[in-house]
Write a protein that holds these residues in place. Structure first.
Motif, PDB file in Angstrom:
ATOM      1  N   ASP A 127       0.812  -1.222   0.000  1.00  0.00           N
ATOM      2  CA  ASP A 127       0.000   0.000   0.000  1.00  0.00           C
ATOM      3  C   ASP A 127       0.841   1.266   0.000  1.00  0.00           C
ATOM      4  N   LEU A 128       2.175   1.139   0.072  1.00  0.00           N
ATOM      5  CA  LEU A 128       3.028   2.321   0.128  1.00  0.00           C
ATOM      6  C   LEU A 128       3.275   2.942  -1.248  1.00  0.00           C
ATOM      7  N   GLU A 129       2.788   2.318  -2.312  1.00  0.00           N
ATOM      8  CA  GLU A 129       2.849   2.954  -3.628  1.00  0.00           C
ATOM      9  C   GLU A 129       2.002   4.218  -3.561  1.00  0.00           C
ATOM     10  N   PRO A 130       2.515   5.381  -3.997  1.00  0.00           N
ATOM     11  CA  PRO A 130       1.861   6.671  -3.731  1.00  0.00           C
ATOM     12  C   PRO A 130       0.387   6.751  -4.087  1.00  0.00           C
ATOM     13  N   SER A 131      -0.005   6.267  -5.246  1.00  0.00           N
ATOM     14  CA  SER A 131      -1.417   6.391  -5.632  1.00  0.00           C
ATOM     15  C   SER A 131      -2.309   5.515  -4.758  1.00  0.00           C
ATOM     16  N   ILE A 132      -1.814   4.335  -4.377  1.00  0.00           N
ATOM     17  CA  ILE A 132      -2.596   3.451  -3.504  1.00  0.00           C
ATOM     18  C   ILE A 132      -2.713   4.066  -2.119  1.00  0.00           C
ATOM     19  N   LEU A 133      -1.586   4.597  -1.613  1.00  0.00           N
ATOM     20  CA  LEU A 133      -1.607   5.209  -0.288  1.00  0.00           C
ATOM     21  C   LEU A 133      -2.544   6.416  -0.259  1.00  0.00           C
ATOM     22  N   ALA A 134      -2.490   7.235  -1.284  1.00  0.00           N
ATOM     23  CA  ALA A 134      -3.384   8.398  -1.348  1.00  0.00           C
ATOM     24  C   ALA A 134      -4.843   7.960  -1.325  1.00  0.00           C
ATOM     25  N   GLU A 135      -5.162   6.910  -2.063  1.00  0.00           N
ATOM     26  CA  GLU A 135      -6.532   6.389  -2.083  1.00  0.00           C
ATOM     27  C   GLU A 135      -6.946   5.896  -0.694  1.00  0.00           C
ATOM     28  N   LYS A 136      -6.020   5.204   0.000  1.00  0.00           N
ATOM     29  CA  LYS A 136      -6.298   4.710   1.354  1.00  0.00           C
ATOM     30  C   LYS A 136      -6.549   5.877   2.316  1.00  0.00           C
ATOM     31  N   ILE A 137      -5.734   6.901   2.200  1.00  0.00           N
ATOM     32  CA  ILE A 137      -5.883   8.072   3.076  1.00  0.00           C
ATOM     33  C   ILE A 137      -7.234   8.755   2.834  1.00  0.00           C
ATOM     34  N   ILE A 138      -7.576   8.970   1.579  1.00  0.00           N
ATOM     35  CA  ILE A 138      -8.849   9.632   1.252  1.00  0.00           C
ATOM     36  C   ILE A 138     -10.018   8.796   1.757  1.00  0.00           C
ATOM     37  N   SER A 139      -9.933   7.485   1.596  1.00  0.00           N
ATOM     38  CA  SER A 139     -11.001   6.603   2.072  1.00  0.00           C
ATOM     39  C   SER A 139     -11.149   6.668   3.590  1.00  0.00           C
ATOM     40  N   SER A 140     -10.017   6.671   4.305  1.00  0.00           N
ATOM     41  CA  SER A 140     -10.058   6.716   5.765  1.00  0.00           C
ATOM     42  C   SER A 140     -10.621   8.043   6.271  1.00  0.00           C
ATOM     43  N   LEU A 141     -10.300   9.134   5.579  1.00  0.00           N
ATOM     44  CA  LEU A 141     -10.786  10.439   6.000  1.00  0.00           C
ATOM     45  C   LEU A 141     -12.307  10.575   5.882  1.00  0.00           C
ATOM     46  N   LYS A 142     -12.911   9.747   5.056  1.00  0.00           N
ATOM     47  CA  LYS A 142     -14.358   9.810   4.867  1.00  0.00           C
ATOM     48  C   LYS A 142     -15.120   8.991   5.906  1.00  0.00           C
ATOM     49  N   LYS A 143     -14.399   8.216   6.724  1.00  0.00           N
ATOM     50  CA  LYS A 143     -15.057   7.353   7.701  1.00  0.00           C
ATOM     51  C   LYS A 143     -15.451   8.128   8.956  1.00  0.00           C
ATOM     52  N   GLU A 144     -16.373   7.540   9.718  1.00  0.00           N
ATOM     53  CA  GLU A 144     -16.763   8.112  10.992  1.00  0.00           C
ATOM     54  C   GLU A 144     -15.591   8.053  11.975  1.00  0.00           C
ATOM     55  N   VAL A 145     -15.545   9.005  12.895  1.00  0.00           N
ATOM     56  CA  VAL A 145     -14.516   8.982  13.936  1.00  0.00           C
ATOM     57  C   VAL A 145     -14.755   7.759  14.820  1.00  0.00           C
ATOM     58  N   PRO A 146     -13.722   6.911  15.036  1.00  0.00           N
ATOM     59  CA  PRO A 146     -13.924   5.666  15.798  1.00  0.00           C
ATOM     60  C   PRO A 146     -14.105   5.933  17.288  1.00  0.00           C
ATOM     61  N   GLN A 147     -14.786   5.009  17.948  1.00  0.00           N
ATOM     62  CA  GLN A 147     -14.985   5.082  19.395  1.00  0.00           C
ATOM     63  C   GLN A 147     -14.455   3.792  20.025  1.00  0.00           C
ATOM     64  N   ASN A 148     -14.056   3.883  21.285  1.00  0.00           N
ATOM     65  CA  ASN A 148     -13.639   2.683  22.003  1.00  0.00           C
ATOM     66  C   ASN A 148     -13.883   2.901  23.488  1.00  0.00           C
ATOM     67  N   SER A 149     -13.936   1.800  24.221  1.00  0.00           N
ATOM     68  CA  SER A 149     -14.181   1.879  25.667  1.00  0.00           C
ATOM     69  C   SER A 149     -13.121   1.111  26.448  1.00  0.00           C
ATOM     70  N   PHE A 150     -11.909   1.043  25.911  1.00  0.00           N
ATOM     71  CA  PHE A 150     -10.843   0.328  26.606  1.00  0.00           C
ATOM     72  C   PHE A 150     -10.381   1.097  27.846  1.00  0.00           C
ATOM     73  N   GLU A 151      -9.886   0.360  28.823  1.00  0.00           N
ATOM     74  CA  GLU A 151      -9.336   0.960  30.031  1.00  0.00           C
ATOM     75  C   GLU A 151      -7.966   1.534  29.703  1.00  0.00           C
ATOM     76  N   LEU A 152      -7.811   2.847  29.850  1.00  0.00           N
ATOM     77  CA  LEU A 152      -6.592   3.539  29.421  1.00  0.00           C
ATOM     78  C   LEU A 152      -5.854   4.230  30.566  1.00  0.00           C
ATOM     79  N   ASN A 153      -6.256   3.982  31.801  1.00  0.00           N
ATOM     80  CA  ASN A 153      -5.634   4.654  32.946  1.00  0.00           C
ATOM     81  C   ASN A 153      -4.645   3.742  33.669  1.00  0.00           C
ATOM     82  N   GLY A 154      -3.842   3.036  32.877  1.00  0.00           N
ATOM     83  CA  GLY A 154      -2.927   2.060  33.452  1.00  0.00           C
ATOM     84  C   GLY A 154      -1.869   2.645  34.358  1.00  0.00           C
TER      85      GLY A 154
END
Length: 406
Positions: A361-388
């Protein structure tokens, strides 16, 4: 804390060695930042110095002659010294610090589950601690995945037997810095039932809030106060991150044409100077890219960012979970490294928290496509315990202060 506990402040000696990146250092100092509120802490730092990295202000730091790992070989950072000279110097400095600091507790980061190349200094330290007239609690601080290197079943069994022998001989407790809802110790260490001490799940050690950071410099916050859309590309310590940042910069003209963003690239303190210069030269031709080595405020950049593109070390993943930023994650490109990053990343990708990148995926056109696709997604949520870090401090207060006697 009672008046008696305040009068008798317990001492913790925390051993940390990072050999490739700086993830172990970041996690250890996050824990120490919580510990210094209630304990006197001495950090034994065995890794290469990181320019601009800020240690907790109230901790003591002892610097060993630094070593790093080249492939599978341990090497001194100071090339004028032999590895045998460095080993002897390190061992003596640790034993001297143990004698002078007189800790109530010793914490070894990852050992004995990993870092067996450092037995030459750690086993003598453990033996001296156990032979001391003072009662010293000995604890292992462990990340969520260990012993993930490819090996035969026979070799894996032998390794686990050695770990159990060391734990059962010297240790009182294992802190497991993970969330059991994602990964458990037995997932990568099936012999957990053969350990004779408690395994305490702290939750993940995510980065501290901005309030806990030291004052910044102007360089630390370049672009943080700007309103333009932002992509952050980071590669941890940087020794193996050049191909990813090279690909991001090569993809930047495609991104500028279709989805303008400012791209902040952080190369890491251990990337070679020649690779860093190549990245800066490439970025000089791109007005939408800024390349720098390091920022102590990476979490703030990721909070602001529309997307993070990164390698998959523990601390980078913690930043992702903490900030809930959209993420494209490439597991380590280091052929000598374990499968730890891939295992964690695939678990999180399966939960929809991030998207994976592969080498192809590091070929520039493929990476650009991956980035554009990811930017269109909803912001992810999680409920993991992070106060270690906080949970670690609280458990140590319970454990060590229960031993206070009048």
């Amino acid at each position: 804390m009672t008046a008696l506990e305040e009068l008798i402040m317990k001492k913790i000696m925390f051993y940390c060695q990072y050999l490739a990146g700086m993830g172990h250092l970041v996690r250890s100092t996050e824990i120490i930042r919580s510990l210094v509120k209630d304990f006197e802490v001495c950090l034994i730092n065995g890794g290469q110095l990181v320019p601009g990295f800020k240690f907790p202000q109230d901790s003591q730091v002892v610097y060993l002659p630094a070593v790093w790992e080249d492939g599978n070989e341990l090497k001194p950072v100071d090339s004028s010294l032999t590895i045998e000279e460095v080993k002897e110097s390190r061992k003596q400095k640790i034993l001297t610090t143990l004698e002078e600091f007189q800790p109530d507790c010793i914490i070894t980061e990852c050992f004995p589950f990993s870092k067996h190349k450092l037995k030459f200094e750690l086993v003598p330290m453990l033996k001296q601690a156990r032979s001391s007239e003072q009662e010293i609690t000995i604890i292992c601080s462990l990340r969520d995945l260990i012993m993930t290197q490819p090996m035969s079943e026979e070799a894996r069994t032998r390794r686990q037997q050695k770990v159990c022998k060391l734990i059962n001989r010297y240790y009182d407790l294992v802190f497991f810095h993970g969330d059991s809802n994602l990964l458990r110790l037995e997932d990568s260490f099936p012999s957990v039932d053969n350990l004779n001490c408690e395994v305490y799940y702290t939750g993940y050690v995510a980065p501290a809030s901005k309030d806990n950071l030291l004052p910044h410099t102007t360089k630390d916050i370049i672009g943080l106060n700007q309103s333009e859309p932002t992509i952050v590309a980071s590669v941890g310590g940087g020794r193996h991150g050049y191909p990813l940042l090279e690909a991001v910069i090569a993809a930047s003209p495609i991104l500028k044409a279709s989805l303008p963003h400012k791209i902040h690239c952080f190369a890491g303190p251990f990337m070679t100077e020649s690779e860093f210069q190549k990245l800066q030269q490439a970025a000089a031709e791109r007005d939408n890219v800024i390349v720098r080595r390091f920022t102590p405020r990476l979490t703030e950049y990721m909070e602001k960012a529309d997307l993070s593109v990164s390698l998959g070390g523990y601390n980078t993943v913690m930043n992702i979970l903490k900030t809930k930023v959209r993420s494209l994650l490439l597991p380590s490109l280091n052929e000598h490294q374990s499968d730890e990053q891939s295992i964690r990343a695939e678990k999180l990708a399966g939960s929809g928290i991030l998207d994976l990148l592969r080498r192809d995926d590091l070929e520039p056109s493929i990476l650009a496509e991956k980035i554009i696709s990811s930017l269109k997604k909803e912001v992810p949520q999680n409920s993991f315990e992070l106060n270690g870090a906080k949970a670690t401090s609280l458990r140590l207060k319970e454990l060590l202060h229960s031993k206070v006697t009048v």
